[in-house]
Scaffold this motif. Structure first.
Motif, PDB file in Angstrom:
ATOM      1  N   GLU A 309       0.815  -1.207   0.000  1.00  0.00           N
ATOM      2  CA  GLU A 309       0.000   0.000   0.000  1.00  0.00           C
ATOM      3  C   GLU A 309       0.854   1.265   0.000  1.00  0.00           C
ATOM      4  O   GLU A 309       0.679   2.157   0.842  1.00  0.00           O
ATOM      5  CB  GLU A 309      -0.948  -0.014   1.209  1.00  0.00           C
ATOM      6  N   CYS A 310       1.763   1.349  -0.953  1.00  0.00           N
ATOM      7  CA  CYS A 310       2.636   2.515  -1.057  1.00  0.00           C
ATOM      8  C   CYS A 310       2.115   3.436  -2.155  1.00  0.00           C
ATOM      9  O   CYS A 310       2.300   3.153  -3.344  1.00  0.00           O
ATOM     10  CB  CYS A 310       4.070   2.083  -1.368  1.00  0.00           C
ATOM     11  N   PRO A 311       1.463   4.548  -1.788  1.00  0.00           N
ATOM     12  CA  PRO A 311       1.000   5.481  -2.818  1.00  0.00           C
ATOM     13  C   PRO A 311       2.180   6.089  -3.564  1.00  0.00           C
ATOM     14  O   PRO A 311       3.264   6.278  -3.007  1.00  0.00           O
ATOM     15  CB  PRO A 311       0.241   6.549  -2.021  1.00  0.00           C
ATOM     16  N   LYS A 312       1.970   6.415  -4.815  1.00  0.00           N
ATOM     17  CA  LYS A 312       3.062   6.916  -5.646  1.00  0.00           C
ATOM     18  C   LYS A 312       2.940   8.411  -5.943  1.00  0.00           C
ATOM     19  O   LYS A 312       3.782   8.972  -6.651  1.00  0.00           O
ATOM     20  CB  LYS A 312       3.099   6.145  -6.976  1.00  0.00           C
ATOM     21  N   GLY A 313       1.877   9.065  -5.423  1.00  0.00           N
ATOM     22  CA  GLY A 313       1.643  10.465  -5.766  1.00  0.00           C
ATOM     23  C   GLY A 313       2.797  11.376  -5.395  1.00  0.00           C
ATOM     24  O   GLY A 313       3.209  12.235  -6.199  1.00  0.00           O
ATOM     25  N   GLN A 314       3.351  11.249  -4.205  1.00  0.00           N
ATOM     26  CA  GLN A 314       4.449  12.123  -3.794  1.00  0.00           C
ATOM     27  C   GLN A 314       5.693  11.879  -4.642  1.00  0.00           C
ATOM     28  O   GLN A 314       6.430  12.821  -4.955  1.00  0.00           O
ATOM     29  CB  GLN A 314       4.753  11.920  -2.318  1.00  0.00           C
ATOM     30  N   TRP A 315       5.949  10.650  -5.017  1.00  0.00           N
ATOM     31  CA  TRP A 315       7.106  10.365  -5.861  1.00  0.00           C
ATOM     32  C   TRP A 315       6.950  10.988  -7.256  1.00  0.00           C
ATOM     33  O   TRP A 315       7.926  11.427  -7.849  1.00  0.00           O
ATOM     34  CB  TRP A 315       7.287   8.850  -5.993  1.00  0.00           C
ATOM     35  N   ARG A 316       5.716  11.021  -7.771  1.00  0.00           N
ATOM     36  CA  ARG A 316       5.505  11.572  -9.106  1.00  0.00           C
ATOM     37  C   ARG A 316       5.851  13.060  -9.173  1.00  0.00           C
ATOM     38  O   ARG A 316       6.207  13.568 -10.234  1.00  0.00           O
ATOM     39  CB  ARG A 316       4.061  11.345  -9.550  1.00  0.00           C
ATOM     40  N   SER A 317       5.735  13.745  -8.030  1.00  0.00           N
ATOM     41  CA  SER A 317       6.047  15.174  -8.005  1.00  0.00           C
ATOM     42  C   SER A 317       7.368  15.472  -7.295  1.00  0.00           C
ATOM     43  O   SER A 317       7.667  16.631  -7.007  1.00  0.00           O
ATOM     44  CB  SER A 317       4.905  15.935  -7.327  1.00  0.00           C
ATOM     45  N   SER A 318       8.165  14.447  -7.058  1.00  0.00           N
ATOM     46  CA  SER A 318       9.408  14.605  -6.297  1.00  0.00           C
ATOM     47  C   SER A 318      10.617  14.663  -7.224  1.00  0.00           C
ATOM     48  O   SER A 318      10.831  13.759  -8.039  1.00  0.00           O
ATOM     49  CB  SER A 318       9.565  13.446  -5.315  1.00  0.00           C
ATOM     50  N   GLU A 319      11.416  15.709  -7.069  1.00  0.00           N
ATOM     51  CA  GLU A 319      12.647  15.794  -7.855  1.00  0.00           C
ATOM     52  C   GLU A 319      13.604  14.664  -7.491  1.00  0.00           C
ATOM     53  O   GLU A 319      14.285  14.106  -8.363  1.00  0.00           O
ATOM     54  CB  GLU A 319      13.315  17.154  -7.606  1.00  0.00           C
ATOM     55  N   THR A 320      13.672  14.322  -6.209  1.00  0.00           N
ATOM     56  CA  THR A 320      14.550  13.230  -5.783  1.00  0.00           C
ATOM     57  C   THR A 320      14.144  11.911  -6.429  1.00  0.00           C
ATOM     58  O   THR A 320      14.985  11.135  -6.899  1.00  0.00           O
ATOM     59  CB  THR A 320      14.513  13.091  -4.256  1.00  0.00           C
ATOM     60  N   ALA A 321      12.838  11.663  -6.461  1.00  0.00           N
ATOM     61  CA  ALA A 321      12.357  10.417  -7.062  1.00  0.00           C
ATOM     62  C   ALA A 321      12.615  10.389  -8.553  1.00  0.00           C
ATOM     63  O   ALA A 321      13.055   9.377  -9.108  1.00  0.00           O
ATOM     64  CB  ALA A 321      10.865  10.251  -6.776  1.00  0.00           C
TER      65      ALA A 321
END
Length: 523
Positions: A309-321
């Protein structure tokens, strides 16, 4: 206690002619060098209930405990023979001797499970020959102590109850959004900050309703050592779980630099939280340091890293990701999660351990050494087994003991679909679509005790028992099972749970004080 009331049902049970073995002040317990632990356990448990000394030594009427790998019993298997001149427990290994001693105790009246003698019982073992061995090597129970903390005393009590039912894995879910429950000396804020929340959601209503009551607690490293050693004495392996990269809000609250969105508080609401770990090198190093300490505490082969259950929304907007995806040649955020899990798979493999994760770790590619806990149905387990990976089966519809036990309005905080005692008993751990070779990757099964709506050990008792009794038989006994035959044995077995003090759900529905009227659940 009738002779047929053993739970789980043994592979072979043959009543013998003639008298059994009467226990008295002269009864001795004799053990070979590898069975001394079981002898000590038997003296402590049975001695407390009967008041008998059960002194060491041979002689007429002795209970003898022996390990014999050449007896043809198989791992964890045992043979128990009782007659008027004595009882002999022969185990393939020390675990087998222990399980044979557990069965021997079940042959006595239910008062054998009390902590002091009542002065009314006759302690006679019936004449019998039993040959027994488990169907699966992984017979587990996952306990979520992150959502609601369970004090150490109650964890030790649960270990005894697992051992009574011949289960051999306690999977401890130690961290989640709502709490971090294990001391990590290098990072004290994980428990100082992450170990408590200011309030908890009550039920599953939307918008959430909160109780306004702080909740917290954690295990010191010495507590963990004690729990692990206590379990090992009962042939139970404790598998720790540190959930990454989702379900990490408590850790981020303690160390905001681990996350993607700055300072947070420890989670108060249930459900899937959007906040996840970032994928920087500093975060990876932080968790390697956490696991360094964890591996010193838990000597077992398996370590669970969650991965669910790891949402990906924050990664999609993350420069680090985005930078990590580009640097590693990954396609998307699913592959980024797979990369994260693979990192810790390599870390654990280098240290002689094996990674366990929920079936979401299949998304984006499975780490080479990973074992999959299949919870979203059986599909993940089937896919993993076909790919040559080991699997622990725990699908929601048969294994989630937080699910409601009937469709009656009296069930407290009714969650999920109905998972009755009969449903748990009938569940088959090996998916029918697997070939014989693929099925060998099914290590076994476990039930999962998620505690969002279990705020005390009393509620855990109600939700877990007697369904755990049914699961124990499904995991231990031969595949051919008959619920109608099981039910009268279970009714007798409940007398043992009464003697132990387990506040189980009655077979005909909750007691009035076990209900929670007005607290909404969810489907």
């Amino acid at each position: 206690m009738p002779e047929h009331s053993l739970v789980p049902r043994p592979t072979e049970f043959i009543p013998a002619d003639g008298p059994g073995l009467s226990l008295d002040t002269g009864t001795r317990v004799d053990a070979d060098g590898t069975s001394l632990g079981t002898a000590a356990w038997l003296r402590a448990e049975l001695g407390a209930a009967t008041g008998l000394p059960l002194a060491p030594g041979e002689g007429d009427g002795a209970i003898r405990l022996r390990v014999d790998p050449g007896a043809g019993l198989g791992p964890e298997g045992y043979r128990l023979a009782v007659g008027p001149t004595g009882a002999l427990v022969t185990g393939h290994d020390p675990a087998g001797v222990f399980y044979g001693a557990q069965t021997l105790r079940q042959l006595l009246p239910a008062a054998a499970y009390r902590r002091a003698p009542l002065g009314t019982a006759a302690w006679t073992l019936p004449a019998v020959r039993i040959s027994d061995r488990p169907r699966f090597g992984w017979r587990g129970c996952m306990l979520d102590v992150a959502r609601h903390f369970m004090p150490k005393h109650d964890v030790l009590r649960l270990i005894d109850l697992l051992a009574l039912h011949k289960l051999n894995v306690l999977h401890l879910h130690l961290t989640d959004d709502q709490g971090w429950r294990v001391e990590i000396r290098r990072y004290p804020r994980l428990t100082r900050v992450g170990g408590w929340r200011r309030e908890s959601q009550v039920g599953a209503s939307l918008p959430p309703v909160y109780d306004g009551r702080p909740h917290g607690g954690f295990y010191t490293q010495d507590d963990i050592r004690e729990i692990v050693a206590y379990a090992a004495d009962r042939h139970i392996t404790v598998v720790p779980e540190i959930d990454v990269p989702g379900h990490s809000q408590a850790a981020i609250a303690a160390y905001p630099e681990l996350g993607e969105s700055g300072p947070l508080e420890v989670g108060r609401a249930w459900g899937i939280i959007e906040d996840v770990l970032n994928v920087s090198e500093d975060t990876l190093k932080f968790y390697r340091n956490v696991f360094d300490e964890l591996l010193e505490l838990f000597p077992g082969e398996y370590v669970c890293v969650g991965g669910d259950e790891c949402p990906k929304g924050q990664w999609r907007s993350s420069e680090t990701a985005r930078a990590r995806i580009a640097a590693e040649g990954l396609t998307d955020e699913d592959e980024l999660q797979s990369w994260f899990i693979r990192h810790f798979d390599a870390y654990l493999t280098e240290r002689g351990r094996r990674l366990l994760g929920w079936d979401e770790i299949l998304e984006g590619g499975l780490a080479p050494g990973a074992t999959v806990a299949s919870w979203r149905g059986t599909e993940g387990g089937v896919a993993a087994a076909r790919a040559g990976h080991d699997v622990v089966m725990c699908p929601t519809r048969t294994s989630y003991l937080d699910y409601r036990q009937s469709d009656s309005p009296d069930e407290p905080v009714p969650v999920g679909t109905v998972l009755s005692l009969a449903d748990v008993y009938a569940a088959e751990p090996v998916p029918a679509e697997l070939t014989e070779a693929e099925a060998r990757h099914v290590l076994g099964a476990q039930v999962n005790v998620w505690t969002e709506h279990m705020d005390s050990p009393r509620v855990v008792d109600f939700m877990v028992f007697p369904r755990l009794c049914a699961f124990a038989e499904a995991a231990w006994s031969p595949a051919e099972r008959d619920y109608a035959e099981f039910l009268p044995r279970l009714e007798d077995h409940l007398l043992r749970l009464d003697a132990v003090g387990v506040e189980y759900r009655p077979l005909d529905g909750p007691h009035p004080w076990q209900r929670r009227p007005g607290v909404p659940g969810r489907g």
